[in-house]
Design a protein around this motif. Structure first.
Motif, PDB file in Angstrom:
ATOM      1  N   GLN A 124       2.943  -1.964 -18.447  1.00 25.76           N
ATOM      2  CA  GLN A 124       3.215  -3.382 -18.608  1.00 25.76           C
ATOM      3  C   GLN A 124       3.243  -4.114 -17.259  1.00 25.76           C
ATOM      4  O   GLN A 124       2.964  -5.301 -17.188  1.00 25.76           O
ATOM      5  N   ARG A 125       3.553  -3.393 -16.199  1.00 26.76           N
ATOM      6  CA  ARG A 125       3.619  -3.999 -14.862  1.00 26.76           C
ATOM      7  C   ARG A 125       2.271  -4.031 -14.149  1.00 26.76           C
ATOM      8  O   ARG A 125       2.082  -4.769 -13.192  1.00 26.76           O
ATOM      9  N   LEU A 126       1.334  -3.231 -14.605  1.00 30.56           N
ATOM     10  CA  LEU A 126       0.034  -3.146 -13.929  1.00 30.56           C
ATOM     11  C   LEU A 126      -0.771  -4.446 -13.938  1.00 30.56           C
ATOM     12  O   LEU A 126      -1.364  -4.795 -12.907  1.00 30.56           O
ATOM     13  N   ALA A 135     -18.772  -7.867  -8.043  1.00 31.45           N
ATOM     14  CA  ALA A 135     -18.686  -6.695  -8.917  1.00 31.45           C
ATOM     15  C   ALA A 135     -17.245  -6.183  -8.989  1.00 31.45           C
ATOM     16  O   ALA A 135     -16.756  -5.826 -10.068  1.00 31.45           O
ATOM     17  N   ALA A 136     -16.571  -6.163  -7.851  1.00 30.02           N
ATOM     18  CA  ALA A 136     -15.174  -5.715  -7.823  1.00 30.02           C
ATOM     19  C   ALA A 136     -14.296  -6.641  -8.658  1.00 30.02           C
ATOM     20  O   ALA A 136     -13.423  -6.179  -9.407  1.00 30.02           O
ATOM     21  N   LEU A 137     -14.530  -7.943  -8.556  1.00 29.96           N
ATOM     22  CA  LEU A 137     -13.748  -8.902  -9.344  1.00 29.96           C
ATOM     23  C   LEU A 137     -13.950  -8.694 -10.837  1.00 29.96           C
ATOM     24  O   LEU A 137     -13.000  -8.768 -11.622  1.00 29.96           O
ATOM     25  N   GLY A 138     -15.177  -8.424 -11.235  1.00 31.17           N
ATOM     26  CA  GLY A 138     -15.446  -8.156 -12.648  1.00 31.17           C
ATOM     27  C   GLY A 138     -14.701  -6.929 -13.146  1.00 31.17           C
ATOM     28  O   GLY A 138     -14.128  -6.925 -14.244  1.00 31.17           O
ATOM     29  N   ARG A 139     -14.695  -5.892 -12.343  1.00 32.54           N
ATOM     30  CA  ARG A 139     -14.010  -4.662 -12.747  1.00 32.54           C
ATOM     31  C   ARG A 139     -12.491  -4.832 -12.711  1.00 32.54           C
ATOM     32  O   ARG A 139     -11.776  -4.202 -13.489  1.00 32.54           O
ATOM     33  N   LEU A 140     -11.982  -5.679 -11.807  1.00 26.75           N
ATOM     34  CA  LEU A 140     -10.550  -5.973 -11.822  1.00 26.75           C
ATOM     35  C   LEU A 140     -10.164  -6.664 -13.129  1.00 26.75           C
ATOM     36  O   LEU A 140      -9.104  -6.377 -13.704  1.00 26.75           O
ATOM     37  N   ASP A 141     -11.018  -7.555 -13.608  1.00 27.66           N
ATOM     38  CA  ASP A 141     -10.772  -8.181 -14.915  1.00 27.66           C
ATOM     39  C   ASP A 141     -10.733  -7.125 -16.011  1.00 27.66           C
ATOM     40  O   ASP A 141      -9.860  -7.152 -16.889  1.00 27.66           O
ATOM     41  N   ASP A 142     -11.690  -6.186 -15.967  1.00 26.37           N
ATOM     42  CA  ASP A 142     -11.714  -5.095 -16.945  1.00 26.37           C
ATOM     43  C   ASP A 142     -10.446  -4.249 -16.846  1.00 26.37           C
ATOM     44  O   ASP A 142      -9.880  -3.843 -17.869  1.00 26.37           O
ATOM     45  N   ALA A 143     -10.001  -3.976 -15.622  1.00 27.40           N
ATOM     46  CA  ALA A 143      -8.803  -3.164 -15.411  1.00 27.40           C
ATOM     47  C   ALA A 143      -7.565  -3.874 -15.962  1.00 27.40           C
ATOM     48  O   ALA A 143      -6.699  -3.244 -16.586  1.00 27.40           O
ATOM     49  N   ARG A 144      -7.484  -5.181 -15.735  1.00 26.27           N
ATOM     50  CA  ARG A 144      -6.351  -5.947 -16.257  1.00 26.27           C
ATOM     51  C   ARG A 144      -6.319  -5.854 -17.784  1.00 26.27           C
ATOM     52  O   ARG A 144      -5.278  -5.610 -18.383  1.00 26.27           O
ATOM     53  N   PHE A 145      -7.470  -6.041 -18.401  1.00 26.65           N
ATOM     54  CA  PHE A 145      -7.563  -5.957 -19.861  1.00 26.65           C
ATOM     55  C   PHE A 145      -7.176  -4.558 -20.335  1.00 26.65           C
ATOM     56  O   PHE A 145      -6.418  -4.393 -21.297  1.00 26.65           O
ATOM     57  N   GLY A 146      -7.703  -3.537 -19.661  1.00 27.62           N
ATOM     58  CA  GLY A 146      -7.399  -2.156 -20.041  1.00 27.62           C
ATOM     59  C   GLY A 146      -5.922  -1.828 -19.905  1.00 27.62           C
ATOM     60  O   GLY A 146      -5.345  -1.154 -20.763  1.00 27.62           O
ATOM     61  N   ALA A 147      -5.291  -2.313 -18.848  1.00 26.03           N
ATOM     62  CA  ALA A 147      -3.859  -2.064 -18.653  1.00 26.03           C
ATOM     63  C   ALA A 147      -3.044  -2.765 -19.730  1.00 26.03           C
ATOM     64  O   ALA A 147      -2.052  -2.215 -20.237  1.00 26.03           O
ATOM     65  N   THR A 148      -3.459  -3.970 -20.095  1.00 21.89           N
ATOM     66  CA  THR A 148      -2.769  -4.698 -21.160  1.00 21.89           C
ATOM     67  C   THR A 148      -2.908  -3.961 -22.480  1.00 21.89           C
ATOM     68  O   THR A 148      -1.939  -3.808 -23.237  1.00 21.89           O
ATOM     69  N   ALA A 172       0.835  -1.201   0.000  1.00 27.58           N
ATOM     70  CA  ALA A 172       0.000   0.000   0.000  1.00 27.58           C
ATOM     71  C   ALA A 172       0.875   1.258   0.000  1.00 27.58           C
ATOM     72  O   ALA A 172       0.565   2.233  -0.701  1.00 27.58           O
ATOM     73  N   ALA A 173       1.957   1.242   0.750  1.00 20.81           N
ATOM     74  CA  ALA A 173       2.863   2.396   0.791  1.00 20.81           C
ATOM     75  C   ALA A 173       3.538   2.604  -0.562  1.00 20.81           C
ATOM     76  O   ALA A 173       3.672   3.740  -1.033  1.00 20.81           O
ATOM     77  N   ALA A 174       3.946   1.519  -1.209  1.00 22.33           N
ATOM     78  CA  ALA A 174       4.591   1.630  -2.524  1.00 22.33           C
ATOM     79  C   ALA A 174       3.620   2.182  -3.558  1.00 22.33           C
ATOM     80  O   ALA A 174       3.994   3.023  -4.386  1.00 22.33           O
ATOM     81  N   ILE A 175       2.368   1.727  -3.516  1.00 23.32           N
ATOM     82  CA  ILE A 175       1.363   2.220  -4.471  1.00 23.32           C
ATOM     83  C   ILE A 175       1.068   3.692  -4.204  1.00 23.32           C
ATOM     84  O   ILE A 175       0.924   4.488  -5.138  1.00 23.32           O
ATOM     85  N   ALA A 176       0.971   4.071  -2.930  1.00 29.42           N
ATOM     86  CA  ALA A 176       0.735   5.481  -2.593  1.00 29.42           C
ATOM     87  C   ALA A 176       1.889   6.352  -3.102  1.00 29.42           C
ATOM     88  O   ALA A 176       1.665   7.442  -3.647  1.00 29.42           O
ATOM     89  N   GLN A 177       3.103   5.856  -2.963  1.00 30.07           N
ATOM     90  CA  GLN A 177       4.272   6.597  -3.445  1.00 30.07           C
ATOM     91  C   GLN A 177       4.247   6.707  -4.977  1.00 30.07           C
ATOM     92  O   GLN A 177       4.522   7.769  -5.534  1.00 30.07           O
ATOM     93  N   ALA A 178       3.883   5.632  -5.650  1.00 29.58           N
ATOM     94  CA  ALA A 178       3.787   5.664  -7.115  1.00 29.58           C
ATOM     95  C   ALA A 178       2.717   6.661  -7.555  1.00 29.58           C
ATOM     96  O   ALA A 178       2.911   7.408  -8.517  1.00 29.58           O
ATOM     97  N   ALA A 179       1.583   6.673  -6.860  1.00 32.54           N
ATOM     98  CA  ALA A 179       0.511   7.619  -7.193  1.00 32.54           C
ATOM     99  C   ALA A 179       0.995   9.054  -7.022  1.00 32.54           C
ATOM    100  O   ALA A 179       0.677   9.925  -7.851  1.00 32.54           O
ATOM    101  N   ASP A 180       1.771   9.313  -5.968  1.00 31.31           N
ATOM    102  CA  ASP A 180       2.331  10.653  -5.767  1.00 31.31           C
ATOM    103  C   ASP A 180       3.249  11.038  -6.922  1.00 31.31           C
ATOM    104  O   ASP A 180       3.235  12.186  -7.379  1.00 31.31           O
ATOM    105  N   GLN A 181       4.039  10.094  -7.393  1.00 28.77           N
ATOM    106  CA  GLN A 181       4.955  10.367  -8.501  1.00 28.77           C
ATOM    107  C   GLN A 181       4.188  10.653  -9.797  1.00 28.77           C
ATOM    108  O   GLN A 181       4.575  11.528 -10.565  1.00 28.77           O
ATOM    109  N   VAL A 182       3.114   9.923 -10.017  1.00 24.57           N
ATOM    110  CA  VAL A 182       2.295  10.176 -11.215  1.00 24.57           C
ATOM    111  C   VAL A 182       1.640  11.549 -11.112  1.00 24.57           C
ATOM    112  O   VAL A 182       1.561  12.293 -12.096  1.00 24.57           O
ATOM    113  N   ARG A 183       1.168  11.910  -9.912  1.00 30.35           N
ATOM    114  CA  ARG A 183       0.610  13.255  -9.715  1.00 30.35           C
ATOM    115  C   ARG A 183       1.651  14.320 -10.036  1.00 30.35           C
ATOM    116  O   ARG A 183       1.366  15.322 -10.703  1.00 30.35           O
TER     117      ARG A 183
END
Length: 115
Positions: free
Chosen positions: A44-46, A79-92, A5-16
């Motif tokens: 590619q890592r998402l 519902a969350a699992l379905g959207r995670l599948d969508d997110a994986r596809f979108g990231a790819t 969670a800390a690494a993702i928060a740090q990555a989000a800060d960098q993207v901001r």
């Protein structure tokens, strides 16, 4: 907060910070090539991270949770699992598009006065 969670928060800060930097003038094509390459690396890592999140949500026992909307927590998990599948596809797809852009920009050079 977990290290993930800390690494993702740090990555989000960098993207901001990167988004904030984009308010300046446009990049030269060579710089854009470099930025696209780094964005491709991120995209590619998402899917791997999304897969990890998917496995984590799949392991959740709906009976141990409640939904503050008063509905079945299993529905929210599904519902969350379905959207995670969508997110994986979108990231790819994003990574694939960025591969194309990176390759196209890599073929470009700039004319110089001695040409």
């Amino acid at each position: 907060m977990t290290s993930l969670a800390a690494a993702i928060a740090q990555a989000a800060d960098q993207v901001r910070a990167a988004n904030h930097s984009s308010m300046r003038g446009p990049l030269a094509l060579g710089e854009a090539y470099d930025v696209v390459g780094d964005l491709h690396d991120l995209a590619q890592r998402l899917p791997r991270l999304v897969d990890f999140l998917d496995r984590s949500v799949q392991r959740a026992d709906a009976r141990e949770h409640f939904d503050d909307r008063g509905t079945d927590p299993g529905r929210a998990i599904s519902a969350a699992l379905g959207r995670l599948d969508d997110a994986r596809f979108g990231a790819t797809e994003l990574a694939d598009h960025l591969t194309f852009v990176h390759n196209e920009l890599g073929h470009l050079g700039r004319h110089t006065p001695e040409d």
